[in-house]
Design an enzyme around this catalytic site. Structure first.
Site, PDB file in Angstrom:
ATOM      1  N   ASP A 280       0.804  -1.218   0.000  1.00 54.06           N
ATOM      2  CA  ASP A 280       0.000   0.000   0.000  1.00 54.06           C
ATOM      3  C   ASP A 280       0.843   1.278   0.000  1.00 54.06           C
ATOM      4  O   ASP A 280       0.459   2.293   0.570  1.00 54.06           O
ATOM      5  CB  ASP A 280      -0.973   0.015   1.208  1.00 54.06           C
ATOM      6  CG  ASP A 280      -1.867  -1.211   1.198  1.00 54.06           C
ATOM      7  OD1 ASP A 280      -2.253  -1.653   0.107  1.00 54.06           O
ATOM      8  OD2 ASP A 280      -2.177  -1.725   2.300  1.00 54.06           O
TER       9      ASP A 280
ATOM     10  N   LYS B  36       1.857   2.056  -5.158  1.00 54.17           N
ATOM     11  CA  LYS B  36       2.425   1.489  -6.393  1.00 54.17           C
ATOM     12  C   LYS B  36       1.508   1.774  -7.588  1.00 54.17           C
ATOM     13  O   LYS B  36       1.968   2.118  -8.675  1.00 54.17           O
ATOM     14  CB  LYS B  36       2.620  -0.033  -6.246  1.00 54.17           C
ATOM     15  CG  LYS B  36       3.608  -0.405  -5.136  1.00 54.17           C
ATOM     16  CD  LYS B  36       3.701  -1.898  -4.939  1.00 54.17           C
ATOM     17  CE  LYS B  36       2.464  -2.546  -4.350  1.00 54.17           C
ATOM     18  NZ  LYS B  36       2.182  -2.192  -2.953  1.00 54.17           N
TER      19      LYS B  36
ATOM     20  N   ASN C  90      -5.333 -10.308  -3.807  1.00 50.42           N
ATOM     21  CA  ASN C  90      -4.990  -9.742  -2.486  1.00 50.42           C
ATOM     22  C   ASN C  90      -4.505  -8.299  -2.647  1.00 50.42           C
ATOM     23  O   ASN C  90      -4.528  -7.528  -1.695  1.00 50.42           O
ATOM     24  CB  ASN C  90      -3.929 -10.598  -1.768  1.00 50.42           C
ATOM     25  CG  ASN C  90      -2.730 -10.964  -2.642  1.00 50.42           C
ATOM     26  OD1 ASN C  90      -2.740 -10.771  -3.852  1.00 50.42           O
ATOM     27  ND2 ASN C  90      -1.701 -11.517  -2.028  1.00 50.42           N
TER      28      ASN C  90
ATOM     29  N   GLY D 246      -4.589  -4.402  -3.768  1.00 51.77           N
ATOM     30  CA  GLY D 246      -5.597  -3.359  -3.941  1.00 51.77           C
ATOM     31  C   GLY D 246      -4.846  -2.107  -4.336  1.00 51.77           C
ATOM     32  O   GLY D 246      -4.194  -1.480  -3.506  1.00 51.77           O
ATOM     33  N   HIS D 247      -4.860  -1.789  -5.620  1.00 49.67           N
ATOM     34  CA  HIS D 247      -4.123  -0.632  -6.121  1.00 49.67           C
ATOM     35  C   HIS D 247      -5.130   0.436  -6.535  1.00 49.67           C
ATOM     36  O   HIS D 247      -5.944   0.210  -7.432  1.00 49.67           O
ATOM     37  CB  HIS D 247      -3.240  -1.028  -7.307  1.00 49.67           C
ATOM     38  CG  HIS D 247      -2.175  -2.024  -6.937  1.00 49.67           C
ATOM     39  ND1 HIS D 247      -1.261  -2.512  -7.829  1.00 49.67           N
ATOM     40  CD2 HIS D 247      -1.875  -2.603  -5.753  1.00 49.67           C
ATOM     41  CE1 HIS D 247      -0.449  -3.352  -7.212  1.00 49.67           C
ATOM     42  NE2 HIS D 247      -0.811  -3.430  -5.951  1.00 49.67           N
TER      43      HIS D 247
ATOM     44  N   GLN E  33       1.931  -6.251  -3.413  1.00 48.24           N
ATOM     45  CA  GLN E  33       2.496  -6.459  -2.072  1.00 48.24           C
ATOM     46  C   GLN E  33       3.852  -5.731  -1.982  1.00 48.24           C
ATOM     47  O   GLN E  33       4.007  -4.719  -2.640  1.00 48.24           O
ATOM     48  CB  GLN E  33       2.623  -7.959  -1.736  1.00 48.24           C
ATOM     49  CG  GLN E  33       1.283  -8.672  -1.566  1.00 48.24           C
ATOM     50  CD  GLN E  33       0.607  -9.041  -2.871  1.00 48.24           C
ATOM     51  OE1 GLN E  33       1.199  -9.662  -3.730  1.00 48.24           O
ATOM     52  NE2 GLN E  33      -0.658  -8.680  -3.018  1.00 48.24           N
TER      53      GLN E  33
HETATM   54  P1  GDP Z   1      -0.702   0.264  -3.571  1.00 46.86           P
HETATM   55  O1  GDP Z   1      -1.340  -0.991  -3.080  1.00 46.86           O
HETATM   56  O2  GDP Z   1       0.776   0.297  -3.325  1.00 46.86           O
HETATM   57  O3  GDP Z   1      -1.039   0.567  -4.998  1.00 46.86           O
HETATM   58  O4  GDP Z   1      -1.307   1.443  -2.694  1.00 46.86           O
HETATM   59  P2  GDP Z   1      -2.876   1.651  -2.337  1.00 46.86           P
HETATM   60  O5  GDP Z   1      -3.571   2.059  -3.580  1.00 46.86           O
HETATM   61  O6  GDP Z   1      -3.396   0.483  -1.587  1.00 46.86           O
HETATM   62  O7  GDP Z   1      -2.781   2.835  -1.303  1.00 46.86           O
HETATM   63  C1  GDP Z   1      -2.240   4.065  -1.645  1.00 46.86           C
HETATM   64  C2  GDP Z   1      -3.329   5.153  -1.547  1.00 46.86           C
HETATM   65  O8  GDP Z   1      -2.692   6.400  -1.542  1.00 46.86           O
HETATM   66  C3  GDP Z   1      -4.286   5.185  -2.721  1.00 46.86           C
HETATM   67  O9  GDP Z   1      -5.544   5.577  -2.249  1.00 46.86           O
HETATM   68  C4  GDP Z   1      -3.695   6.271  -3.639  1.00 46.86           C
HETATM   69  O10 GDP Z   1      -4.672   6.929  -4.430  1.00 46.86           O
HETATM   70  C5  GDP Z   1      -3.140   7.218  -2.626  1.00 46.86           C
HETATM   71  N1  GDP Z   1      -1.945   7.964  -3.012  1.00 46.86           N
HETATM   72  C6  GDP Z   1      -0.913   7.607  -3.804  1.00 46.86           C
HETATM   73  N2  GDP Z   1       0.050   8.561  -3.796  1.00 46.86           N
HETATM   74  C7  GDP Z   1      -0.395   9.544  -2.998  1.00 46.86           C
HETATM   75  C8  GDP Z   1       0.160  10.775  -2.551  1.00 46.86           C
HETATM   76  O11 GDP Z   1       1.271  11.170  -2.893  1.00 46.86           O
HETATM   77  N3  GDP Z   1      -0.600  11.522  -1.675  1.00 46.86           N
HETATM   78  C9  GDP Z   1      -1.834  11.117  -1.255  1.00 46.86           C
HETATM   79  N4  GDP Z   1      -2.490  11.888  -0.409  1.00 46.86           N
HETATM   80  N5  GDP Z   1      -2.369   9.959  -1.643  1.00 46.86           N
HETATM   81  C10 GDP Z   1      -1.659   9.174  -2.487  1.00 46.86           C
HETATM   82  P1  IMO Z   2      -0.892  -4.226  -2.256  1.00 49.53           P
HETATM   83  O1  IMO Z   2      -0.471  -4.754  -3.606  1.00 49.53           O
HETATM   84  C1  IMO Z   2      -0.888  -4.760   2.060  1.00 49.53           C
HETATM   85  C2  IMO Z   2      -0.892  -8.883   3.537  1.00 49.53           C
HETATM   86  C3  IMO Z   2      -2.129  -9.362   4.281  1.00 49.53           C
HETATM   87  C4  IMO Z   2      -1.497 -10.343   5.242  1.00 49.53           C
HETATM   88  C5  IMO Z   2      -0.397 -10.994   4.397  1.00 49.53           C
HETATM   89  C6  IMO Z   2      -0.794 -12.319   3.773  1.00 49.53           C
HETATM   90  O2  IMO Z   2      -2.186  -3.502  -2.277  1.00 49.53           O
HETATM   91  O3  IMO Z   2       0.228  -3.482  -1.623  1.00 49.53           O
HETATM   92  P2  IMO Z   2      -2.394 -12.962   1.763  1.00 49.53           P
HETATM   93  O4  IMO Z   2      -3.853 -12.755   1.562  1.00 49.53           O
HETATM   94  O5  IMO Z   2      -1.533 -12.362   0.711  1.00 49.53           O
HETATM   95  O6  IMO Z   2      -2.037 -14.410   2.009  1.00 49.53           O
HETATM   96  O7  IMO Z   2      -2.067 -12.210   3.146  1.00 49.53           O
HETATM   97  O8  IMO Z   2      -0.102 -10.059   3.371  1.00 49.53           O
HETATM   98  N1  IMO Z   2      -1.144  -8.333   2.190  1.00 49.53           N
HETATM   99  C7  IMO Z   2      -1.100  -7.025   1.901  1.00 49.53           C
HETATM  100  N2  IMO Z   2      -0.901  -5.955   2.676  1.00 49.53           N
HETATM  101  N3  IMO Z   2      -1.016  -4.599   0.739  1.00 49.53           N
HETATM  102  C8  IMO Z   2      -1.192  -5.668  -0.072  1.00 49.53           C
HETATM  103  O9  IMO Z   2      -1.196  -5.561  -1.418  1.00 49.53           O
HETATM  104  C9  IMO Z   2      -1.274  -6.953   0.507  1.00 49.53           C
HETATM  105  N4  IMO Z   2      -1.462  -8.203   0.012  1.00 49.53           N
HETATM  106  C10 IMO Z   2      -1.366  -9.033   1.050  1.00 49.53           C
HETATM  107  O10 IMO Z   2      -2.753  -8.288   4.944  1.00 49.53           O
HETATM  108  O11 IMO Z   2      -0.871  -9.664   6.293  1.00 49.53           O
HETATM  109 MG    MG Z   3      -2.890  -1.601  -1.821  1.00 47.53          MG
END
Ligand code: GDP
Ligand code: IMO
Ligand code: MG
Length: 428
Positions: free
Chosen positions: A13, A16, A38, A40-41, A223
């Site tokens: 999270d 990416k 798993n 969530g982007h 991840q």
């Molecule tokens: P990922 O799993 O690595 O793709 O990250 P997630 O999407 O789960 O979580 C990142 C969150 O931060 C998302 O809601 C993005 O829209 C948001 N985001 C990304 N870059 C920035 C930033 O520079 N500032 C803010 N405020 N939000 C951001």
């Molecule tokens: P993104 O791509 C954050 C964590 C789960 C758990 C562990 C194992 O959005 O960064 P799993 O279901 O993969 O067997 O769970 O990994 N986990 C993540 N945490 N971001 C993710 O993906 C994750 N994908 C799995 O919370 O601790």
């Molecule tokens: Mg994510």
């Protein structure tokens, strides 16, 4: 440069999806090579949010190939839902390519994910319950069902019959549960097979041919390093290889073909699920980070654990993935903090450690060594050049680059495409 990797440096999270979406404007193809639903982007474009789980974050560009490579575990139900949600929003989905070698997440994988967690009790991993671990277990056990098997009607019917007998035996005898119904799963998955088969191909030759032709490929890690099955905080990890090395086996593209690696670094740190997190702040600071950053999981909605940035972890990610540039995200979330801390070392029994301990017992005992930085107390979300950032923000970023030994390449100050400051002009 024609092959660029985006990898998470912390516990996921990091943002990416945002960085991939930004760089995808220059890419011909975006590839997922490990993990599954798993992930969530979240990608924000023109005030609209798109939550992607299996689809590569290049999907928002018309004409960009979106490849789900062999290292991914594919949940067809989830993928078809995503495709239909995209189509409803007018997004072109005709350029999706699915590897015929990717393994398929089956209903019993989700059941065993849940049961595995229950049986671990207090030691549960806190998985996303998407069946990811059990699907990779079957792959290694050589009883998995691949996409090429799924779209072959006879092969699928036979494989499912044999495997389901085995799974139902365990469900009934070990867990005292009702067996799963063969006909129901067969019908459901045959229906999925028909719908996904137009997208299925050999993605290995596709990607290698593209590279030979000089086309630009972006590999989208899901991840992150500290969730890697070998390098993360085992057993509190996922079942795949998010580090850049995962591409060799997860996409069939040899290591020597990778030109640049970008590590995404959240300006502070979060973790979802159980397991060690040395810089976690179980106090009002952690609460403030969660509130300011809306830190709740995209997939499960769980509150994310929060803490200060751990430069030891980012440095480790840099070594493991050969990171050329950092993309620091969510710097704007720190806008309102009087003081910001950075962990620059681990201490145990008064001694500084030179590595990330393998033993969780030792990792649980490490004492983070913090450096404290004055906050900038300014809204940076509208800043578009590095020079305009407040001095205190620059000091924080530059120290991060120094401790981790990774150059600053991108700084993100908001979720939207334009809220991106580029320092490195040679990423693509
Ligand atoms: P990922 O799993 O690595 O793709 O990250 P997630 O999407 O789960 O979580 C990142 C969150 O931060 C998302 O809601 C993005 O829209 C948001 N985001 C990304 N870059 C920035 C930033 O520079 N500032 C803010 N405020 N939000 C951001
Ligand atoms: P993104 O791509 C954050 C964590 C789960 C758990 C562990 C194992 O959005 O960064 P799993 O279901 O993969 O067997 O769970 O990994 N986990 C993540 N945490 N971001 C993710 O993906 C994750 N994908 C799995 O919370 O601790
Ligand atoms: Mg994510």
């Amino acid at each position: 440069m024609s092959a660029v990797v985006i990898t998470g440096t912390q516990w996921g999270d990091e943002g990416k999806g945002k960085i991939v979406d930004y760089l995808a404007s220059k890419a011909d193809t975006v590839v997922r090579f490990q993990g599954g639903s798993n992930a969530g982007h979240t990608v924000a474009v023109n005030g609209e949010e798109y939550k992607l789980r299996l689809l590569p974050s290049g999907i928002l560009y018309k004409g960009t190939n979106c490849v789900i490579a062999n290292g991914v575990v594919l949940d067809p139900e989830c993928l078809l839902e995503e495709i239909s949600a995209m189509e409803k929003r007018g997004i072109d989905t005709s350029n999706i390519k699915i590897s015929n070698r990717a393994h398929v997440v089956m209903p019993y994988h989700k059941v065993f994910d849940e049961l595995g967690e229950q049986s671990k009790g207090e030691n549960k991993i806190g998985t996303t319950k998407r069946g990811i671990g059990p699907c990779y277990i079957d792959k290694d056990d050589r009883i998995g069902i691949r996409v090429c098997d799924l779209i072959d009607k006879e092969e699928f019917a036979t494989k499912l019959k044999n495997i389901l007998e085995q799974k139902n035996f365990i469900l009934q005898k070990v867990y005292n549960r009702e067996p799963l119904n063969y006909e129901e799963i067969l019908n459901e998955y045959q229906n999925y097979a028909e719908k996904i088969s137009p997208y299925v191909c050999d993605t290995i030759s596709l990607l290698n041919d593209e590279l030979d032709e000089g086309r630009k490929i972006l590999f989208e890690g899901a991840q992150a390093t500290m969730l890697d099955i070998d390098y993360g905080t085992y057993p509190y990890v996922t079942a795949s290889h998010p580090v850049s090395g995962g591409i060799g086996v997860g996409a069939g593209v040899a290591p020597k073909k990778i030109d640049k690696v970008v590590g995404v670094v959240k300006a502070y740190c979060t973790r979802v699920g159980e397991g060690p997190f040395p810089t976690e702040q179980l106090n009002p600071i952690g609460e403030k980070l969660r509130t300011a950053g809306h830190e709740f999981g995209t997939v499960t909605g769980r509150p994310r654990r929060t803490g200060w940035i751990d430069a030891c972890v980012v440095k480790y990610a840099g070594q493991l993935s050969g990171i050329d540039y950092m993309a620091v995200t969510r710097l704007d979330i720190l806008d309102d903090f009087d003081e910001i801390k950075m962990c620059v070392g681990y201490k145990i029994d008064g001694k500084i450690l030179n590595e990330i301990p393998a033993s969780l017992k030792i990792l649980a005992k490490v004492e983070p060594v913090y450096e404290t930085f004055a906050g900038w107390k300014t809204d940076i979300s509208k800043i578009r050049s590095y020079d305009e950032l407040p001095e205190n923000a620059k000091k924080y970023l530059e120290r991060m680059a120094e401790v981790t030994k990774i150059k600053l390449g991108i700084v993100s100050v908001g979720p939207n495409r334009d809220q991106t400051i580029i320092l490195a002009d040679d990423i693509f």
